[in-house]
Design a protein around this motif. Sequence first.
Motif, PDB file in Angstrom:
ATOM      1  N   LEU A   1       0.827  -1.210   0.000  1.00 20.74           N
ATOM      2  CA  LEU A   1       0.000   0.000   0.000  1.00 20.74           C
ATOM      3  C   LEU A   1       0.860   1.258   0.000  1.00 20.74           C
ATOM      4  CD1 LEU A   1      -2.823   1.274   0.153  1.00 20.74           C
ATOM      5  CD2 LEU A   1      -2.713   1.033   2.636  1.00 20.74           C
ATOM      6  N   GLN A   2       1.999   1.213   0.695  1.00 24.29           N
ATOM      7  CA  GLN A   2       2.894   2.379   0.714  1.00 24.29           C
ATOM      8  C   GLN A   2       3.387   2.744  -0.681  1.00 24.29           C
ATOM      9  OE1 GLN A   2       3.493   4.193   3.708  1.00 24.29           O
ATOM     10  NE2 GLN A   2       1.780   2.829   4.064  1.00 24.29           N
ATOM     11  N   ARG A   3       3.419   1.752  -1.563  1.00 20.16           N
ATOM     12  CA  ARG A   3       3.915   1.976  -2.923  1.00 20.16           C
ATOM     13  C   ARG A   3       2.819   1.673  -3.938  1.00 20.16           C
ATOM     14  NH1 ARG A   3       7.109  -0.358   0.574  1.00 20.16           N
ATOM     15  NH2 ARG A   3       9.299   0.223   0.820  1.00 20.16           N
ATOM     16  N   HIS A   4       1.614   2.059  -3.597  1.00 17.07           N
ATOM     17  CA  HIS A   4       0.462   1.770  -4.439  1.00 17.07           C
ATOM     18  C   HIS A   4       0.719   2.194  -5.883  1.00 17.07           C
ATOM     19  CE1 HIS A   4      -3.399   2.968  -6.358  1.00 17.07           C
ATOM     20  NE2 HIS A   4      -3.741   1.776  -5.925  1.00 17.07           N
ATOM     21  N   GLY A   5       0.429   1.263  -6.807  1.00 18.43           N
ATOM     22  CA  GLY A   5       0.621   1.549  -8.221  1.00 18.43           C
ATOM     23  C   GLY A   5       2.040   1.333  -8.701  1.00 18.43           C
ATOM     24  N   GLN A   6       2.957   0.979  -7.789  1.00 15.72           N
ATOM     25  CA  GLN A   6       4.345   0.743  -8.157  1.00 15.72           C
ATOM     26  C   GLN A   6       4.680  -0.741  -7.974  1.00 15.72           C
ATOM     27  OE1 GLN A   6       6.983   3.368  -5.952  1.00 15.72           O
ATOM     28  NE2 GLN A   6       5.373   4.899  -5.767  1.00 15.72           N
ATOM     29  N   THR A   7       5.646  -1.197  -8.748  1.00 16.38           N
ATOM     30  CA  THR A   7       6.120  -2.566  -8.588  1.00 16.38           C
ATOM     31  C   THR A   7       7.119  -2.623  -7.435  1.00 16.38           C
ATOM     32  OG1 THR A   7       5.834  -3.035 -10.946  1.00 16.38           O
ATOM     33  CG2 THR A   7       7.305  -4.486  -9.706  1.00 16.38           C
ATOM     34  N   VAL A   8       6.879  -3.523  -6.485  1.00 12.84           N
ATOM     35  CA  VAL A   8       7.750  -3.681  -5.325  1.00 12.84           C
ATOM     36  C   VAL A   8       8.529  -4.980  -5.496  1.00 12.84           C
ATOM     37  CG1 VAL A   8       7.887  -3.668  -2.818  1.00 12.84           C
ATOM     38  CG2 VAL A   8       5.959  -2.552  -3.954  1.00 12.84           C
ATOM     39  N   SER A   9       9.839  -4.891  -5.469  1.00 13.94           N
ATOM     40  CA  SER A   9      10.676  -6.065  -5.713  1.00 13.94           C
ATOM     41  C   SER A   9      10.659  -7.016  -4.515  1.00 13.94           C
ATOM     42  CB  SER A   9      12.115  -5.640  -5.991  1.00 13.94           C
ATOM     43  OG  SER A   9      12.711  -5.116  -4.813  1.00 13.94           O
ATOM     44  N   PRO A  10      10.935  -8.306  -4.762  1.00 10.17           N
ATOM     45  CA  PRO A  10      11.008  -9.259  -3.640  1.00 10.17           C
ATOM     46  C   PRO A  10      12.023  -8.845  -2.588  1.00 10.17           C
ATOM     47  CG  PRO A  10      10.896 -10.434  -5.730  1.00 10.17           C
ATOM     48  CD  PRO A  10      11.060  -8.983  -6.067  1.00 10.17           C
ATOM     49  N   SER A  11      13.168  -8.277  -3.001  1.00  3.37           N
ATOM     50  CA  SER A  11      14.174  -7.879  -2.020  1.00  3.37           C
ATOM     51  C   SER A  11      13.657  -6.771  -1.109  1.00  3.37           C
ATOM     52  CB  SER A  11      15.456  -7.422  -2.723  1.00  3.37           C
ATOM     53  OG  SER A  11      15.210  -6.292  -3.546  1.00  3.37           O
ATOM     54  N   GLU A  12      12.904  -5.824  -1.665  1.00  2.00           N
ATOM     55  CA  GLU A  12      12.312  -4.764  -0.842  1.00  2.00           C
ATOM     56  C   GLU A  12      11.317  -5.344   0.154  1.00  2.00           C
ATOM     57  OE1 GLU A  12      11.437  -0.720  -2.869  1.00  2.00           O
ATOM     58  OE2 GLU A  12      11.279  -2.204  -4.475  1.00  2.00           O
ATOM     59  N   ILE A  13      10.498  -6.275  -0.316  1.00  2.00           N
ATOM     60  CA  ILE A  13       9.488  -6.879   0.554  1.00  2.00           C
ATOM     61  C   ILE A  13      10.148  -7.648   1.692  1.00  2.00           C
ATOM     62  CG2 ILE A  13       7.626  -8.585   0.669  1.00  2.00           C
ATOM     63  CD1 ILE A  13       6.899  -7.800  -2.215  1.00  2.00           C
ATOM     64  N   LEU A  14      11.161  -8.463   1.364  1.00  2.00           N
ATOM     65  CA  LEU A  14      11.831  -9.247   2.403  1.00  2.00           C
ATOM     66  C   LEU A  14      12.481  -8.351   3.443  1.00  2.00           C
ATOM     67  CD1 LEU A  14      13.427 -12.131   0.325  1.00  2.00           C
ATOM     68  CD2 LEU A  14      11.736 -12.388   2.137  1.00  2.00           C
ATOM     69  N   LYS A  15      13.111  -7.276   3.006  1.00  2.00           N
ATOM     70  CA  LYS A  15      13.763  -6.370   3.950  1.00  2.00           C
ATOM     71  C   LYS A  15      12.747  -5.685   4.848  1.00  2.00           C
ATOM     72  CE  LYS A  15      17.902  -5.204   1.271  1.00  2.00           C
ATOM     73  NZ  LYS A  15      18.618  -4.124   0.534  1.00  2.00           N
ATOM     74  N   GLU A  16      11.646  -5.217   4.262  1.00  2.00           N
ATOM     75  CA  GLU A  16      10.688  -4.433   5.041  1.00  2.00           C
ATOM     76  C   GLU A  16       9.774  -5.298   5.896  1.00  2.00           C
ATOM     77  OE1 GLU A  16       7.113  -1.264   4.136  1.00  2.00           O
ATOM     78  OE2 GLU A  16       9.029  -1.048   3.109  1.00  2.00           O
ATOM     79  N   VAL A  17       9.303  -6.411   5.353  1.00  2.00           N
ATOM     80  CA  VAL A  17       8.319  -7.232   6.069  1.00  2.00           C
ATOM     81  C   VAL A  17       8.979  -8.267   6.968  1.00  2.00           C
ATOM     82  CG1 VAL A  17       6.367  -8.815   5.798  1.00  2.00           C
ATOM     83  CG2 VAL A  17       6.623  -6.859   4.243  1.00  2.00           C
ATOM     84  N   TRP A  18      10.008  -8.955   6.437  1.00  2.00           N
ATOM     85  CA  TRP A  18      10.649 -10.014   7.227  1.00  2.00           C
ATOM     86  C   TRP A  18      11.831  -9.494   8.028  1.00  2.00           C
ATOM     87  CZ3 TRP A  18       7.381 -11.317   3.439  1.00  2.00           C
ATOM     88  CH2 TRP A  18       6.554 -12.420   3.655  1.00  2.00           C
ATOM     89  N   GLY A  19      12.387  -8.373   7.618  1.00  2.00           N
ATOM     90  CA  GLY A  19      13.416  -7.728   8.419  1.00  2.00           C
ATOM     91  C   GLY A  19      14.818  -8.249   8.251  1.00  2.00           C
ATOM     92  N   TYR A  20      15.088  -8.998   7.175  1.00  2.00           N
ATOM     93  CA  TYR A  20      16.453  -9.457   6.955  1.00  2.00           C
ATOM     94  C   TYR A  20      16.807  -9.333   5.478  1.00  2.00           C
ATOM     95  CZ  TYR A  20      13.907 -13.821   5.875  1.00  2.00           C
ATOM     96  OH  TYR A  20      13.033 -14.739   5.383  1.00  2.00           O
TER      97      TYR A  20
END
Length: 247
Positions: free
Chosen positions: A170-189
């Motif tokens: 949602l923070q990047r609505h309309g944008q493509t979010v890469s797996p690396s960004e997701i792992l860093k932000e959501v999983w924290g590593y």
Amino acid sequence: MPRILVIDDDRAISELVAVNLEMAGYDVSQAEDGIKGQALALQIQPDLIILDLMLPKVDGFTVCQRLRRDERTKDIPVLMLTALGQTQNKVDGFNAGADDYLTKPFEVEEMLARVRALLRRTDRIPQAAKHSEILNYGPLTLVPERFEALWFGHTIKLTHLEFELLHCLLQRHGQTVSPSEILKEVWGYDPDDDIETIRVHIRHLRTKLEPDPRHPRYIKTVYGAGYCLELPSREQVAAADVGSTVE
């Protein structure tokens, strides 16, 4: 002091994990089989559970599923620690309700980093509640205090992981979010080559939010690049409601 429950029948591994967790400042309890592990989890309700899959009496998959069905333990983060490293094993673990997955043999520092990330992310207060960030767009409103989403006027209950993943998109609505960004932000590593973790939880979100999860309209896969959340604006939603009323 956060309390961690280690459920593992390999005494050497269990002691290694427990000693290093205690040195890092955690209060550690141990169980050597699935039945004792589940009973101890219900008794002490730890802040985090490290769970082996290949357990005597009741396997780790079953223990995790039972913990997720019980109101007393359903929100406790679970880190699966196992020698089963195939992709399907990881998918099965996440589908059973695990929050993260670490394959034996492992580095102690990596285990501690994942423990810290899980405890930080599931600290009863989602990241969205700690910052002034976007919490709504069009038909979607996130309610961090209850880990819920208001979706086209309906209340959808989310797990901690689902909430953080949806908030990240949602923070990047309309944008493509890469797996690396997701792992860093959501999983924290830091990211690795395995994105099955993300795929499984995206699939769970689609099941809850998409009219047809197999043909997603809102949570889209951008092949080779990541995921994109595309939502109609409030004006578009209102116009669609007016149109359906007229018809």
